[in-house]
Write a protein that holds these residues in place. Sequence first.
Motif, mmCIF file in Angstrom:
data_model
loop_
_atom_site.group_PDB
_atom_site.id
_atom_site.type_symbol
_atom_site.label_atom_id
_atom_site.label_comp_id
_atom_site.label_asym_id
_atom_site.label_seq_id
_atom_site.Cartn_x
_atom_site.Cartn_y
_atom_site.Cartn_z
ATOM 1 N N VAL A 52 29.397 50.988 36.835
ATOM 2 C CA VAL A 52 30.012 51.980 35.954
ATOM 3 C C VAL A 52 29.763 53.390 36.477
ATOM 4 C CG1 VAL A 52 29.975 52.931 33.625
ATOM 5 C CG2 VAL A 52 29.876 50.457 33.959
ATOM 6 N N GLU A 53 28.532 53.665 36.937
ATOM 7 C CA GLU A 53 28.240 54.972 37.516
ATOM 8 C C GLU A 53 29.073 55.221 38.762
ATOM 9 O OE1 GLU A 53 24.132 55.444 38.246
ATOM 10 O OE2 GLU A 53 23.531 55.330 36.131
ATOM 11 N N THR A 111 32.573 56.082 37.645
ATOM 12 C CA THR A 111 32.575 57.433 37.080
ATOM 13 C C THR A 111 32.485 58.496 38.170
ATOM 14 O OG1 THR A 111 31.491 56.572 35.102
ATOM 15 C CG2 THR A 111 31.449 58.954 35.427
ATOM 16 N N LEU A 118 35.281 61.372 39.126
ATOM 17 C CA LEU A 118 34.937 62.792 39.187
ATOM 18 C C LEU A 118 35.225 63.376 40.563
ATOM 19 C CD1 LEU A 118 33.716 65.276 37.840
ATOM 20 C CD2 LEU A 118 31.446 64.427 38.484
#
Length: 337
Positions: A196-197, A200, A204
């Motif tokens: 998930v990181e 993300t 970004l």
Amino acid sequence: MGGPGRRTGRGRRTRGTVPGSRPARTVRLPAGARPGHDAAVTARVMPWLRITAAYAWRLILVGAVVYGVFTVLGRFQLIAVALFLALIVTSVLRPLADLLDRFLPRPLSVAVALFGSLLLLLSLLALVGNAVASESATLAGEFRGGVQRIELWLQRPPLRLSAGRLSALENQVTNYIDAHRSRLLSSAVTQLGKVVELVTGGALALFASVFFIHSGERLWAWARDQLLPSGARGAWDRAGSTAWRTFAGYTRGIIIVAATNAVLVGIALLVLRVPLALPLTLLEFFAAFVPLVGSPVALGVATVVALAGRGPLTAVAVLALIVVIGQFEGMCCTRWC
């Protein structure tokens, strides 16, 4: 009698004296407090000691600043990594966007360069997945035969491992997996948070890349004018331009080296008929971005696949390829990086 104009015994007149007080005296400073004494002491200090002390406190100051910067970045690790990836994407795609800007509006040229490259990358991944899926049945048979060949090779000189010893090793691996299955599953579930990181951070980085490619100069000019005094803007502007050219040149050089290595590895694996040649080629391309160890690790994986799928001779050929590619990579880095 006792007026302000009375005379003393030696004929000197005193004015406004208080009974019981002593006449003022001149105070002389000690020799150590005279002007110029500090300079004399400094001159007596050894020159190498003064130079060492001067460099020491400057190095301590620089170290404290670097430690503070990395501490702050550690607090915002995801954002820092995403912005760094955005700078890498910008250094690669900015020339393409500038080229398309001659024929298309600036927003459209940025969109074509960015999303076209993303579509190309996803197409390569889909091609690799399709190749692996279409050859899965054949590869399973080849790997089973390759494992048997590896067992026979281990039973021959110089290792001379017995069949019972190999079976015991297989049983130990199987028992370890069975005993630690729950721990392995929990570790896999824990890694989902990392996924998930990763997603993300990728989103970004893509978002920041749009602005960096479209109007990076204006963002830099705004930050320079808002954060720096007018007297330092020229020097910082020259330093920033030089740093960006160096960073962009290094990044493009690494991409050229990675693409060259991947092409050479792909050709060699196809000639040697190693299974999964296309996925291994793509693995070599991405692994080349890790300095020194990335390319040997990827070719080590290719060696294991070649040993299981084609036998020891092909594995030795791939192992020799590691040395040749490593030398070629060193020459390319010297030339382009």
